[in-house]
Design an enzyme around this catalytic site. Structure first.
Site, PDB file in Angstrom:
ATOM      1  N   TYR A  88      -2.571  -0.090  11.345  1.00 30.10           N
ATOM      2  CA  TYR A  88      -3.029  -0.272  11.994  1.00 30.10           C
ATOM      3  C   TYR A  88      -3.689   0.039  13.437  1.00 30.10           C
ATOM      4  O   TYR A  88      -2.379   0.787  14.038  1.00 30.10           O
ATOM      5  CB  TYR A  88      -2.082  -1.982  12.393  1.00 30.10           C
ATOM      6  CG  TYR A  88      -2.682  -2.719  11.306  1.00 30.10           C
ATOM      7  CD1 TYR A  88      -3.843  -3.228  11.093  1.00 30.10           C
ATOM      8  CD2 TYR A  88      -1.807  -2.592   9.668  1.00 30.10           C
ATOM      9  CE1 TYR A  88      -3.695  -3.862  10.021  1.00 30.10           C
ATOM     10  CE2 TYR A  88      -1.683  -3.065   8.795  1.00 30.10           C
ATOM     11  CZ  TYR A  88      -2.785  -4.204   8.423  1.00 30.10           C
ATOM     12  OH  TYR A  88      -3.257  -4.761   7.250  1.00 30.10           O
ATOM     13  N   ASP A 127      -3.634  -1.382  -6.706  1.00 27.60           N
ATOM     14  CA  ASP A 127      -4.676  -1.930  -5.590  1.00 27.60           C
ATOM     15  C   ASP A 127      -5.271  -2.489  -5.788  1.00 27.60           C
ATOM     16  O   ASP A 127      -6.797  -2.221  -5.583  1.00 27.60           O
ATOM     17  CB  ASP A 127      -3.937  -1.189  -4.811  1.00 27.60           C
ATOM     18  CG  ASP A 127      -4.834  -1.979  -2.945  1.00 27.60           C
ATOM     19  OD1 ASP A 127      -5.269  -2.510  -3.732  1.00 27.60           O
ATOM     20  OD2 ASP A 127      -4.572  -1.061  -2.735  1.00 27.60           O
ATOM     21  N   GLN A 170      -0.901   3.014  -5.808  1.00 26.95           N
ATOM     22  CA  GLN A 170      -1.933   2.308  -5.442  1.00 26.95           C
ATOM     23  C   GLN A 170      -3.400   2.348  -6.681  1.00 26.95           C
ATOM     24  O   GLN A 170      -3.907   1.178  -6.626  1.00 26.95           O
ATOM     25  CB  GLN A 170      -2.407   4.060  -5.309  1.00 26.95           C
ATOM     26  CG  GLN A 170      -2.432   4.351  -3.973  1.00 26.95           C
ATOM     27  CD  GLN A 170      -2.456   5.997  -3.948  1.00 26.95           C
ATOM     28  OE1 GLN A 170      -3.092   7.022  -4.954  1.00 26.95           O
ATOM     29  NE2 GLN A 170      -2.556   6.411  -2.819  1.00 26.95           N
ATOM     30  N   SER A 207      -8.619  -1.970  -3.060  1.00 23.84           N
ATOM     31  CA  SER A 207      -8.779  -1.023  -2.972  1.00 23.84           C
ATOM     32  C   SER A 207      -9.547  -0.833  -3.729  1.00 23.84           C
ATOM     33  O   SER A 207     -11.709  -0.961  -3.808  1.00 23.84           O
ATOM     34  CB  SER A 207      -7.997  -0.073  -3.075  1.00 23.84           C
ATOM     35  OG  SER A 207      -7.234   0.775  -1.822  1.00 23.84           O
ATOM     36  N   ARG A 248       0.981  -0.970  -0.252  1.00 22.86           N
ATOM     37  CA  ARG A 248      -0.116  -0.327  -0.113  1.00 22.86           C
ATOM     38  C   ARG A 248       0.675   1.597   0.071  1.00 22.86           C
ATOM     39  O   ARG A 248       1.324   1.941   1.122  1.00 22.86           O
ATOM     40  CB  ARG A 248      -0.886  -0.357   1.140  1.00 22.86           C
ATOM     41  CG  ARG A 248      -2.096  -1.231   1.226  1.00 22.86           C
ATOM     42  CD  ARG A 248      -2.935  -0.904   1.930  1.00 22.86           C
ATOM     43  NE  ARG A 248      -3.991  -1.917   0.870  1.00 22.86           N
ATOM     44  CZ  ARG A 248      -5.228  -1.781   1.053  1.00 22.86           C
ATOM     45  NH1 ARG A 248      -6.073  -0.884   2.528  1.00 22.86           N
ATOM     46  NH2 ARG A 248      -6.456  -2.028   0.684  1.00 22.86           N
TER      47      ARG A 248
END
Lengths: 380, 380
Positions: free
Chosen positions: B233, B133, B130, B136, B125
């Site tokens: 996270y 991805d 992007q 996503s 990521r």
């Protein structure tokens, strides 16, 4: 002291009918007017209303026979067969959608049984009766649900999305028929981010379409457009105009991802708006939703209760669309019935009085005193 | 003159998989880079792409064996079994979602067969990746569809409606987990007119929630909130904070009409967010949609592929939600694959060159030269 009028709320027995004719809110209000209310066990379940909710509002809850015993008023969504109303008071008023054009025999049986059938779907479209208008309240929700039903079957998203992987384009949605259902369908499709257009036989709807941010699809340069006739119906248009408009709509349909048709004429077969040949011009994966499918259908090939695929296009023909949002449609339907009866409530007798010469009463009363009294039944 | 690399696009064989790994658009672009593209007959049908569309874009269309013959690159959505790739060039690159944590044996079989497995769902990521991805692009559409799936099962309308028969109140929608799917779910529920709130273990999402017009549900007055940790996270929170937050969320759930859970941790079981006891506090007729149902579920009692009713509440557990919008999800997935391969395209050899020391290559490469090379497989 007057004996309070007893209002019986029946569970619906028709297929695909999930609505109910009273809510805890209207039960409470009827009791506030001095009525007693009895609700058939389980009547509200499909609308998310438990027996306990009715009981908490003050209703007696029990089996059908007990609920009907001595009832002076019976509330329903789709009118029950008169033979199933044994025990109701003589001359009891049955307030429901009686569909007299489709069921003239049932309406006549009401007369024979001596009940007073009051057909809510015949409510005159006058200002005073707006809050009693079941066709409006139910069509509004049907228009909303039609868009969601289209989105559920459509293989793409409605809004334009700009993502890191590139842009997803907005769905093109075309609404045919701009009454209450069509207006809500426009609003809902716009909310979801679609590119929305609409048309109607009444060119006066153009401004309403524009005011909701959608594009009106009307021929501009041809003579013979007459606009809205009396009572909201279309007046005669020139043949030249009709042909040009049909061609414009045809070429427009070919470019749409979603077409939603909403043209219903009370008591008559629905007009045909989309032909099989037009469906064949649409991109495979497109979706048609026919809100008039139970009245014969606006879309050629639509089947009530089914999703049919023709030329790679899905034709969605759900039955009883308001019933697919039963919690809300019951709430509004129940209010329509309360608004009607409470408008005629007599404080002394604690019961409604329905004058023969009232425009609303004349509009909805099908039978009285053993006779069919409405023109739709050949009555006075 | 270099022989162009042959790219094979396979039809998917997994249950409930309706997507396809290439679109006419990406076929055209690959050919523009000098590749030859072959597509298995029928591969795009469930995404609304006909064989003729691929052919018009310049692809060869044929049966699987013919398509695979000599292919140096194989594109898939869900990785095929390596035994089904007979005929592909030695060392062929297989670009797909390999799910190595769930299917380590299949990944090892790739090594044994000498193929180079490239797992798109392990894309790092980072900004440069992007546009490649797939998690996503697919989660975004899943978040949209989750809201429509909730609306389809809900017995009421989402927006507040002011009608002649009175007001219908807006649905209360709560989004749990504010990643890509959760953000799109918030946006979609807002579009539809719902009253939307959201929460996440990362308190840094609060501003994103606010910026989409929804209400963040986070304990304010308790110490020990650490905010977002590295890599997005959550870091450790105090026990006091955790208890207060859990209580806040519990009391909030009891007041919601719709709850959509989106908490997925790649390669691990989904965290439990909603317990049966919490479902029992919800109003009957409410709807839960669990986007993590195939990873064990965020919602107690959710079943993959089913709509379960518990305590009068519907728990919706559709499988493979991006596949329910296959036309758009295929389009974006195909672009992700093109963006990945084209970023490494070598103009002279007219084929991608994937350097061992590139962060993206290291992230996605599972097997090479007969060996498992990714840490997730115990490789280097």
């Amino acid at each position: 002291m007057t004996q309070p009028v007893r209002i019986a709320v029946l569970g619906e027995t028709a297929d695909f009918e999930r609505r109910v004719a009273a809510s805890p809110e209207t039960v409470k209000k009827f009791i506030g007017l001095g009525a007693a209310v009895a609700v058939e066990s389980g009547a509200g379940l499909a609308s998310g209303i438990a027996d306990a909710d009715y009981a908490a509002a003050g209703a007696e809850v029990g089996p059908r026979a007990a609920v009907l015993a001595g009832a002076g008023i019976v509330l329903g969504v789709q009118a029950p067969e008169p033979a199933t109303l044994a025990g109701a008071a003589p001359g009891a008023r049955v307030v429901a959608m009686h569909a007299p054009a489709a069921n003239p025999e049932r309406a006549k049986a009401y007369a024979a049984a001596g009940y007073e059938a009051l057909a809510m779907e015949l409510m005159p479209r006058i200002t005073r009766a707006q809050s009693m208008d079941v066709l409006s309240s139910q069509s509004n929700l049907a228009g909303y649900k039609a868009v969601l039903d289209a989105a559920a079957e459509y293989n793409r998203a409605f809004p334009m999305m700009m993502t890191a992987a590139g842009t997803v384009s907005a769905a093109k949605v075309f609404i045919m028929g701009v009454g209450v259902a069509g207006l809500q369908a426009i609003a809902t499709a716009r909310r979801l981010g679609a590119q929305v257009s609409a048309t109607d036989v009444r060119s006066a709807t153009k401004e309403q379409i524009l005011s909701l941010g959608a594009k009106p699809i009307f021929v501009e340069a041809v003579k013979g457009i007459e606009g809205e006739g009396s009572g909201g119906y279309a007046t005669e248009m020139s043949d030249e105009y009709k042909a040009a408009q049909a061609e414009l709509v045809s070429s427009h349909i070919a470019k749409q991802d979603i077409v939603i048709t909403t043209a219903l004429i009370p008591g008559r077969a629905a007009p045909r708006l989309v032909s099989d040949a037009q469906i064949a011009t649409m991109r495979p994966g497109s979706v048609l939703v026919d809100l008039a499918v139970e009245a014969g259908g606006n879309v050629e090939g639509a089947v009530a209760g089914e999703i049919v695929v023709k030329h790679g296009v899905k034709i969605v023909g759900h039955r009883n669309v308001p019933s697919r949002l039963a919690a809300d449609s019951s709430l509004l339907y129940a209010r329509n019935l309360f608004n009607f009866l409470s408008a005629f409530w007599d404080k002394d007798t604690k019961a409604p009085v329905l004058p023969d010469d009232d425009e609303i009463v004349k509009g909805v009363r099908l039978t009285q005193g053993g006779k069919a009294v409405h023109p739709v039944l050949g009555g006075a």
